[in-house]
Structures are given as structure tokens and as C-alpha cells.
Design an enzyme around this catalytic site. Structure first.
Site, PDB file in Angstrom:
ATOM      1  N   TYR A 190      67.619  44.159  96.177  1.00  0.00           N
ATOM      2  CA  TYR A 190      66.289  43.582  96.365  1.00  0.00           C
ATOM      3  C   TYR A 190      65.325  44.693  96.746  1.00  0.00           C
ATOM      4  O   TYR A 190      65.626  45.518  97.619  1.00  0.00           O
ATOM      5  CB  TYR A 190      66.345  42.531  97.486  1.00  0.00           C
ATOM      6  CG  TYR A 190      65.028  41.876  97.811  1.00  0.00           C
ATOM      7  CD1 TYR A 190      64.366  41.084  96.876  1.00  0.00           C
ATOM      8  CD2 TYR A 190      64.448  42.028  99.073  1.00  0.00           C
ATOM      9  CE1 TYR A 190      63.157  40.466  97.185  1.00  0.00           C
ATOM     10  CE2 TYR A 190      63.241  41.403  99.393  1.00  0.00           C
ATOM     11  CZ  TYR A 190      62.602  40.630  98.444  1.00  0.00           C
ATOM     12  OH  TYR A 190      61.416  40.015  98.754  1.00  0.00           O
ATOM     13  N   ASP A 285      65.954  53.027  97.945  1.00  0.00           N
ATOM     14  CA  ASP A 285      65.222  52.056  98.740  1.00  0.00           C
ATOM     15  C   ASP A 285      65.970  51.933 100.069  1.00  0.00           C
ATOM     16  O   ASP A 285      66.987  51.253 100.177  1.00  0.00           O
ATOM     17  CB  ASP A 285      65.150  50.712  98.008  1.00  0.00           C
ATOM     18  CG  ASP A 285      64.420  49.658  98.831  1.00  0.00           C
ATOM     19  OD1 ASP A 285      64.067  49.949  99.990  1.00  0.00           O
ATOM     20  OD2 ASP A 285      64.206  48.549  98.311  1.00  0.00           O
ATOM     21  N   LYS A 313      61.045  48.044 107.935  1.00  0.00           N
ATOM     22  CA  LYS A 313      61.815  47.467 109.041  1.00  0.00           C
ATOM     23  C   LYS A 313      61.811  48.356 110.290  1.00  0.00           C
ATOM     24  O   LYS A 313      60.909  48.273 111.101  1.00  0.00           O
ATOM     25  CB  LYS A 313      63.238  47.148 108.577  1.00  0.00           C
ATOM     26  CG  LYS A 313      63.235  46.120 107.413  1.00  0.00           C
ATOM     27  CD  LYS A 313      64.620  45.652 107.060  1.00  0.00           C
ATOM     28  CE  LYS A 313      64.665  44.853 105.763  1.00  0.00           C
ATOM     29  NZ  LYS A 313      64.416  43.439 105.893  1.00  0.00           N
TER      30      LYS A 313
HETATM   31  C1  LIG Z   1      66.111  47.030 100.530  1.00  0.00           C
HETATM   32  C2  LIG Z   1      64.846  46.254 100.713  1.00  0.00           C
HETATM   33  N1  LIG Z   1      63.740  46.628 100.059  1.00  0.00           N
HETATM   34  C3  LIG Z   1      62.569  45.967 100.205  1.00  0.00           C
HETATM   35  C4  LIG Z   1      62.480  44.880 101.021  1.00  0.00           C
HETATM   36  C5  LIG Z   1      61.164  44.158 101.183  1.00  0.00           C
HETATM   37  O1  LIG Z   1      60.687  44.366 102.472  1.00  0.00           O
HETATM   38  P1  LIG Z   1      59.628  43.347 103.132  1.00  0.00           P
HETATM   39  O2  LIG Z   1      60.363  42.075 103.364  1.00  0.00           O
HETATM   40  O3  LIG Z   1      59.198  44.049 104.381  1.00  0.00           O
HETATM   41  O4  LIG Z   1      58.505  43.188 102.152  1.00  0.00           O
HETATM   42  C6  LIG Z   1      63.604  44.440 101.720  1.00  0.00           C
HETATM   43  C7  LIG Z   1      63.542  43.255 102.583  1.00  0.00           C
HETATM   44  O5  LIG Z   1      64.507  42.764 103.084  1.00  0.00           O
HETATM   45  C8  LIG Z   1      64.820  45.141 101.555  1.00  0.00           C
HETATM   46  O6  LIG Z   1      65.938  44.763 102.192  1.00  0.00           O
END
Ligand SMILES: Cc1ncc(COP(=O)(O)O)c(C=O)c1O
Length: 473
Positions: A190, A285, A313
Site C-alpha cells: 500500500y 516506501d 508516521k
Molecule cells: C507503506 C505505506 N505507505 C503509505 C501509507 C499512507 O500513509 P497515510 O495513511 O499517512 O496517508 C501507508 C499507511 O498506512 C503505508 O503503510
């Protein structure tokens, strides 16, 4: 660090293993665990969700599905979500007065424990000067320096307000730098909810992406190619079939959004080689793994330096922050240094910077990651042992303060393997644990998180609760 069972094979770089720890985690624990847990049996007697149920009925009339982010709605585990009143250290209290040991940690940010006293004090000081300037401030320099000195791939950084925003900026940058448009992402990874990442990743041979949600135009996902995680041969075929057209390979280096899945030995190395050979960028990511797998993220842990990294986060310490960064020559394309446009009204705001700075300061203290490794290892080993003893097919693993377990024999190398899990059993387990005062993520396909505020007693209490629930489900 270790993989515990079921075959999520992990490598163990020795350079991170042996900083001494004991005094500093005692400090982490005592400064954050103010309210104490009641015993499992006391919790069970008083467990009711009546106020949550009433409030959720109202919420459903006010907000789609009664929530502001879908997985909170408990759809995959049944029942209804719990509304919370307060958090402190490793514990949460709901509006009915139930107390839980928390393994969600606000989906990752709460790595030093919720509502840490020093973070709260620093926020109170910053707040006296205002909440948003819409102009540069010194705190941005401080957090930027901390991020750049910690994360090997980052020479310059741009702060944004969420992981989604970070991934959107990263994608535009990868395309701007390479002049190419196609990307490879992995099934079950994700990267936020921007259109190009919302792709139904088919199993087996790679296909062109199809939108995963109504409202995402086919054109937005047309350039998104997908492969199962840990499957190098599919990646090779995609490069072969799309010669000279791939801008970037984008992945969660340790997957958290399909449950916890570690990369096979050499998978990340091989991706680095194939991207280099083909003039594509490697993008980690690290919104979830950044400052969690180690202080320098998964890239420091595995010794692989990607071209671009996204963060979120933890760097916001519980306030809304995301970031993307990379080599100077790439980052200098970002406006106003370069022509790639990306902006944000609240980006770099002083409160968010303050919470991030204080959180990273704490994490940098000697022993932090050793402590996370120790308690998380004990937790996952205890859960797996208890599950097996009760006759369940279960596998799982962990690295540092990130863990997961699946109700399947395993091994689990990708989302397809994870989908073999008995999700109905997970739902029974989840609800049983709630009643015992333990809050796991409400989905089989989400990683769990520990924090510096989790005590050995929290871990033992959780294992004892799991033993009880495993016998019943
Ligand atoms: C690996 C990863 N990338 C991007 C995101 C998106 O982050 P946000 O929820 O702060 O938009 C998340 C959210 O859980 C994530 O786990």
C-alpha cells in the site's frame, strides 16, 4: 531480530545487534506507563461496549461508515469499532472505561509510547508560539537534519502532511527525473490512496493494472504494473516487456499492509541491480518501516540504499507528517529548486516538526531498537507457541518493533500466500483478545507494532490472554 516460524526468512545484519540497553528502556518504560493495567480477569468481568455502540450508531449517520479511515470500521473482523477516550504509554482506554494493551500504536507512529510526557511538554512549549506559520521555521531545519543524518538514501528532504502525500510527490519526482511513466509496484503493498497506486494486483503473471476503486480512471493506473512480492522473475519479465519505459520500482521493503511479510534474502539486492541496469529508480516506501525497523529504516537494516525514500508516521510523532527524500540531484528537481511542482499549506508546521524531533531524539538513545527487538521477539514467539499448542495452523515473524502472524501453515512470501489464512478464525481471535484487554489491528492483513513503552508484563499478559483465546476459537 529473527523470523520465528513458518518461513518468513530474514537476514540478520550484525552491525545493529549489540548496543547496550537495560537502563534506557527502564527509563522509556517508566516515563510513559502512567496508568497501570488491571488484571485480565477484572477486565473480562466489566467488558461492555454499550457507549461505543451508541456513539457508533450516531457516527454512521454523520460520516461514511461511521469512520474517517476504512480499516477502523472492523469490517473484516465483524462487530463494530470501539471509540477511544485516551491513550498513554502502551495502553488505551475506550469510552466505556475498558483498558487495552495496544499493538496498533496509531498504525505505527506511537513507537515511543502514546502521549509521551516529553513530547507533550515540547508541544506545549511550541504551541505558545503558535500552531502554524505558513512560512519557514527553525524546527524544519532540525527535523530535516535528523532525517538526513539517519536515513542513508536521503540527502535532501521535502516534508508533507501524510504518507499518501509523500507517495504522490515521490511518484511525480521519479517520473520527472527519469522522463519515463511506467512503474512497478507489488501486490499487497500500500502506498496511500492516490489513484496510480490503487491497482488491483492480480495473482500469477503480471498484468496491466486495473483500478481498484470506482472513481479511479483507467488512465490513472494504466502505467502501473504489478508483481507478487518476493517474485524476481515477474519483475524481470516486466522489465523485458517494457524496455526503457519503467521509471521506478516501488515497494514496502518489509511489507506491513498484507500482514507482516519480510523480503527473501537477496530480493532487495536484486531489485537494486535490475533498476540500475534499466535506468529506473528504486523507491522504498518506508512510511511504515522508517525509524521502526532500525533508526535508519529498512534500508539501513538490510544495507540497501534506494534512490528515493518516503517516510511518514513516526517522523510526525503522532501528528500529521510525511516526507520524501533522496539524492540531491533528484531532489533538486522539486519546486522551487526545480520544475517539479508540489506544495502544502500546513507542510513543515511547527507542532508536527516538534513531535517528530522529540520522538526521534528518544529513539536515538542507546538500546531502543534492542529493546523493541527483545520484547517483540518474546511476544511473537509466545503467540506462535500458544497457537500451535492449541492445534492451530499459524506462522509469523518480526523485525524490531514490527510483527505479524497468519492463521496458515505458511510460509508467507507474498499477498497470495497471506490470503490462504483462515480470516474467520483471525476474526474470532481478534474479538476474543479484545475481551481480554488486548487491541490488535482489526484485520489479518495488517502488521502489529510494539513500542518502547510496552513492558515485559504487557507481553506476558498478552501471551496469557492469547493462550486462553486460542483454546476457545
Ligand atoms: C507503506 C505505506 N505507505 C503509505 C501509507 C499512507 O500513509 P497515510 O495513511 O499517512 O496517508 C501507508 C499507511 O498506512 C503505508 O503503510
Amino acid at each position: 531480530m529473527a523470523s520465528v516460524s513458518g518461513g518468513v526468512a530474514l537476514s540478520c545484519p550484525s552491525r545493529l545487534s549489540h548496543r547496550s540497553s537495560s537502563s534506557s528502556h527502564r527509563r522509556h518504560v517508566s516515563s510513559s506507563s502512567v496508568k497501570m493495567a488491571v488484571s485480565v480477569d477484572e477486565k473480562k468481568k466489566s467488558f461492555t461496549l454499550r457507549k461505543s455502540e451508541e456513539a457508533f450508531e450516531i457516527a454512521k449517520e454523520l460520516m461514511p461508515g461511521g469512520v474517517n479511515s476504512p480499516v477502523r470500521a472492523f469490517k473484516s473482523v465483524g462487530g463494530q469499532p470501539i471509540l477511544f477516550d485516551s491513550v498513554k504509554g502502551s495502553h488505551m482506554w475506550d469510552i466505556d472505561g475498558n483498558e487495552y494493551i495496544d499493538y496498533v500504536g496509531s498504525w505505527g507512529p506511537a513507537i515511543i509510547g502514546h502521549a509521551d510526557d516529553e513530547v507533550l511538554a515540547a508541544l506545549a512549549e511550541t504551541m505558545k508560539k503558535g500552531t502554524s506559520f505558513g512560512a519557514p521555521c527553525l524546527l524544519e531545519n532540525i527535523l530535516a537534519e535528523m532525517v538526513i543524518s539517519a536515513v542513508p538514501s536521503i540527502e535532501m528532504v521535502r516534508f508533507v502532511n501524510s504518507g499518501t502525500e509523500a507517495c504522490m510527490g515521490m511518484l511525480r519526482l521519479a517520473r520527472a527525473f527519469t522522463g519515463k511513466e511506467k512503474i512497478i509496484k507489488f501486490e499487497g503493498c500500500y502506498h496511500g490512496h492516490a489513484d496510480p497506486f490503487l491497482v488491483k494486483a492480480g495473482s500469477g503473471v503480471a498484468t496491466l493494472g486495473l483500478p481498484d476503486s470506482p472513481g479511479v480512471p483507467r488512465a490513472a493506473t494504466f502505467e502501473t504494473l504489478t508483481s507478487p512480492f518476493n517474485d524476481l522473475s515477474t519483475v524481470e519479465k516486466l522489465f523485458e516487456a517494457n524496455k526503457g519505459e519503467i521509471a521506478a520500482v516501488i515497494l514496502e521493503p518489509v511489507v506491513g499492509n498484507s500482514g507482516f511479510i519480510a523480503p527473501k534474502p537477496d530480493f532487495l539486492n536484486a531489485l537494486q541491480e535490475i533498476t540500475k541496469e534499466n535506468g529506473a529508480l528504486l523507491v522504498f516506501d518506508e512510511v511504515m518501516t522508517g525509524f521502526r525497523i532500525s533508526y535508519g529504516g529498512a534500508q539501513e537494516y538490510f544495507g540497501i540504499t534506494p534512490d528515493i525514500t518516503t517516510l511518514g508516521k513516526i517522523i510526525g510523532g503522532g501528528l500529521p507528517v510525511g516526507a520524501y527524500g533522496g539524492r540531491r540531484e533528484i531532489m533538486e528537481l522539486v519546486a522551487p529548486a526545480g520544475p517539479m511542482y508540489q506544495a502544502g499549506t500546513l507542510s513543515g508546521n511547527p507542532l508536527a516538526m516538534t513531535a517528530g524531533i522529540q520522538t526521534l531524539k528518544r529513539l536515538k538513545e542507546p538500546g531502543s531498537y534492542e529493546y523493541l527487538d527483545k520484547i517483540t521477539g518474546e511476544l511473537i514467539q509466545g503467540i506462535l507457541d500458544a497457537g500451535k499448542k492449541a492445534g492451530h495452523a499459524i506462522c509469523g515473524g518480526y523485525i524490531s518493533g514490527m510483527f505479524g502472524f497468519f492463521f496458515t501453515e505458511g510460509p508467507v512470501y507474498n499477498f497470495g500466500d497471506a490470503k490462504n489464512s483462515d480470516t474467520a478464525k483471525f476474526a474470532r481471535f481478534f474479538r476474543g483478545m479484545l475481551e481480554e484487554g488486548v487491541y490488535f489491528a482489526p484485520s489479518q492483513f495488517e502488521a502489529g507494532f510494539t513500542s518502547l513503552a510496552h513492558t515485559p508484563e504487557d507481553i506476558q499478559q498478552t501471551i496469557a490472554a492469547a493462550e486462553k483465546v486460542f483454546r476457545k476459537i
